[in-house]
Design an enzyme around this catalytic site. Structure first.
Site, short mmCIF file in Angstrom:
data_model
loop_
_atom_site.label_atom_id
_atom_site.label_comp_id
_atom_site.label_asym_id
_atom_site.label_seq_id
_atom_site.Cartn_x
_atom_site.Cartn_y
_atom_site.Cartn_z
N TYR A 144 -10.34 -8.74 9.38
CA TYR A 144 -9.50 -9.45 10.45
C TYR A 144 -8.47 -10.31 9.80
CZ TYR A 144 -8.31 -13.22 13.97
OH TYR A 144 -7.68 -14.15 14.57
N ASP A 239 -5.70 -10.24 1.76
CA ASP A 239 -5.42 -11.19 2.81
C ASP A 239 -6.61 -12.06 2.11
OD1 ASP A 239 -5.55 -13.29 4.66
OD2 ASP A 239 -5.90 -11.45 6.11
N LYS A 267 -6.51 -21.62 5.50
CA LYS A 267 -7.80 -22.04 5.50
C LYS A 267 -7.98 -23.35 4.53
CE LYS A 267 -10.17 -19.01 8.49
NZ LYS A 267 -10.00 -17.55 8.61
C1 PLP Z 1 -8.72 -16.76 9.52
C2 PLP Z 1 -8.16 -15.65 9.09
C3 PLP Z 1 -6.93 -15.30 9.30
C4 PLP Z 1 -5.99 -16.16 10.30
O1 PLP Z 1 -5.97 -17.38 10.16
P1 PLP Z 1 -5.35 -18.48 11.17
O2 PLP Z 1 -5.13 -19.86 10.55
O3 PLP Z 1 -6.67 -18.46 11.90
O4 PLP Z 1 -4.26 -17.73 12.05
C5 PLP Z 1 -6.33 -14.25 8.78
N1 PLP Z 1 -7.08 -13.34 7.58
C6 PLP Z 1 -8.11 -13.86 7.42
C7 PLP Z 1 -8.98 -12.91 6.19
C8 PLP Z 1 -8.81 -14.82 7.87
O5 PLP Z 1 -9.90 -15.10 7.51
#
Ligand code: PLP
Length: 435
Positions: A144, A239, A267
Site C-alpha cells: 500500500y 516506501d 507516520k
Molecule cells: C500509511 C502509508 C502511506 C500513506 O500515508 P498517509 O499519511 O496515510 O497518507 C503510504 N505508504 C505506506 C507504506 C504507508 O504505510
C-alpha cells in the site's frame, strides 16, 4: 463493554462524513462493529468517550512509537506554538529536523518535507518519472502506498478489507502506466523489464510490506530489485512510511543495508503530527523545483509546530539502544504468544520484525505474498478482535493491519496484554475452533 456514548457520536458523525469517518478503515466495517470514539491517550493506553481503557496496539496506525502523549513531544509542540502556527516561509525548525534525519542516515543527502505519506509517495513517483523521463512504474500486490491515483491498483490496507482491488474515479489511462506484480517473484520483474524496455521509471515497494499483513521479504530479493531496476536505467523507491524509524533510525534501508534511490517517510517522523518527506541523493533531488523542473509544493509543508514534534520524537529514537530495547520487549511478548499457540496446537501464525507483529489464522509458515493468506483469516480475526476489546486490548480494526509496540509498552504491560490475548484465543477456540 458499554459503548453508548461512542454509538451516539457515531450516529452524528454518520450524518457528516461518509461512513461516519475521515479514513475508511476506522469505520470497523471488516469487524462488523461500530467504532469507538477515543477521548485521550497516555503511554500505552487509550481511553474512549465511555471511559473504557485499552492497551493500544494500533498506535494511530504506526506513528506513536513513543506511545501516546509523550511529554517531550507535547512540550515541544506547546513551545513552538507560542511563536505562531505557520508562516509559509523558511523556519529554523525545518533545518533542525532535517539535520537530525540526514546526519543519522547514510542513505540520504537531501529531503523535502510534505504533510502526509500519500503526498510523499506521490511526489517521489513524480520525481522518478521526471528524473528518468519515463512513465511506467512497477508496484507489488500486497503493498500500500497511500491513496495516490496511480497506486490504487490492487492495493492493500483498507481496500483489501472491502474486497475491492481498486478505486472508482481513477482513469484507465493512469492504471495502464502501473504494472502490478506479485511480491517475492523475480521472474515477474525480469519479464516486466523485458516487455517494457526503457519505459519503466521506477519500482516502488514497501521494503517491509506491512499494510496487507506483515509480508516479510528476503534481503536477497530486495537487493535483486535494486540491481534489476538500476541495470535497466530505472530507480527504486523504498516506501518507508511505516518502516522508516520503526525498524531502526535508517528504516528498512539500514536494516537490510540496501541503498534505495528515493525514500519516503511519514507516520513516525512527525511524532504524531501530519508530516511526511521524500529524499534521495543531492543529484536526483536537484530535479525538484525550484532547482529543477519537477514541481512539488505545499502551503503548510515544513510546518514549524509539526517539525518540532518530529524533532522531539526523533531525538529520542536516535538515542543508543532505543531500537534494541524495542525489539527485545517485542520478542518476549511474541514468544509468549507463540508458545501458547504451539502448546494448544492453534492454527495461527505470527510474523514479526522490530516492534511490529502480525497474528493471522492459517499455519502456512512464512507468508510473503497476499495469496498465501488463508481465506478464513478475516473470520477468525473478527472473533479475536471483539474478545480483545472486551478484555481491554485495542488492535487496528482489520485483520490486515499489523500491531505496533511503543516504548511505553513496558514488559509488564505487554505481559498483561499477552495474558488477555491468550485468554481471548482460548475463548475463540471453544466457540469456533482454532485448531
Ligand atoms: C500509511 C502509508 C502511506 C500513506 O500515508 P498517509 O499519511 O496515510 O497518507 C503510504 N505508504 C505506506 C507504506 C504507508 O504505510
Amino acid at each position: 463493554m458499554n459503548q453508548n456514548k461512542s454509538n451516539e457520536l457515531y450516529k452524528i458523525s454518520s450524518k457528516y462524513f461518509p461512513g461516519g469517518v475521515n479514513s475508511p478503515v476506522r469505520a470497523f466495517k471488516s469487524v462488523e462493529g461500530t467504532p469507538l470514539f477515543i477521548k485521550k491517550g497516555k503511554g500505552a493506553f487509550i481511553t474512549d468517550v465511555d471511559g473504557n481503557k485499552f492497551i493500544d496496539f494500533c498506535a494511530s496506525w504506526g506513528p506513536l512509537i513513543l506511545g501516546h502523549n509523550h511529554p517531550k513531544i507535547r512540550k515541544a509542540v506547546v513551545k513552538a506554538s507560542k511563536n505562531g502556527l505557520s508562516f509559509g516561509a523558511p523556519t529554523l525548525q525545518e533545518n533542525e529536523l532535517a539535520d537530525l534525519i540526514i546526519k543519522n542516515n547514510k542513505y540520504l543527502e537531501k529531503i523535502r518535507f510534505v504533510s502526509s505519506g500519500t503526498e510523499a509517495v506521490m511526489s517521489a513517483v513524480r520525481l522518478a518519472r521526471g528524473y528518468t523521463k519515463r512513465e511506467k512504474i512497477i508496484k507489488f500486490e500486497g503493498c500500500y502506498h497511500g491513496h495516490v491515483d496511480h497506486l490504487l491498483v490492487k492495493a492493500g490496507s483498507g481496500l483489501v478489507t472491502f474486497g475491492s482491488s481498486s478505486s472508482a474515479g481513477i482513469p484507465d489511462a493512469f492504471v495502464q502506466e502501473t504494472l502490478v506484480l506479485p511480491l517475492n517473484n523475480r521472474k515477474a520483474v525480469e519479464e516486466a523489464f523485458k516487455q517494457y524496455k526503457n519505459e519503466i521509471a521506477c519500482i516502488i515497494i514497501e521494503p517491509i510490506p506491512a499494510n496487507n499483513g506483515l509480508l516479510l521479504q528476503d534481503k536477497e530479493y530486495l537487493q535483486f530489485l535494486k540491481e534489476t531496476a538500476n541495470a535497466n536505467g530505472s530507480l527504486i523507491i523504498f516506501d518507508e512510511v511505516i518502516s522508516g524509524f520503526r525498524v531502526g533510525f535508517e528504516g528498512a534501508a539500514g536494516y537490510y543495508e540496501i541503498q534505495p534511490d528515493i525514500v519516503t517517510y511519514g507516520k513516525i517522523m512527525g511524532g504524531g503530527m501530519p508530516v511526511g518527506c521524500y529524499g534521495s541523493s543531492a543529484k536526483i533531488m536537484s530535479s525538484i523545483a525550484p532547482d529543477g523542473d519537477v514541481y512539488q509544493a505545499g502551503t503548510l509543508s515544513g510546518n514549524p509546530v509539526a517539525m518540532s514534534a518530529g524533532k522531539a520524537a526523533l531525538t529520542v529514537l536516535a538515542e543508543e539502544d532505543f531500537y534494541q530495547d524495542q525489539e527485545k520487549r517485542t520478542q518476549v511478548f511474541v514468544n509468549k504468544l507463540k508458545s501458547h499457540i504451539s502448546k494448544k496446537g492453534y492454527n495461527l501464525y505470527i510474523s514479526t520484525i522490530g516492534s511490529i507483529f502480525w497474528m493471522v489464522y492459517g499455519n502456512n509458515g512464512k507468508i510473503q505474498a497476499p495469496d498465501q493468506i488463508n481465506d478464513e483469516a478475516g473470520k477468525y480475526f473478527k472473533a479475536i478482535f471483539k474478545k480483545l476489546l472486551n478484555r481491554g486490548v485495542y488492535l487496528g480494526p482489520s485483520g490486515y493491519e499489523v500491531g505496533f509496540i511503543s516504548s511505553a509498552h513496558s514488559t509488564k504491560i505487554l505481559n498483561k496484554a499477552a495474558d488477555q490475548i491468550i485468554a481471548a484465543l482460548d475463548e475463540v477456540d471453544v466457540e469456533i475452533g482454532l485448531k
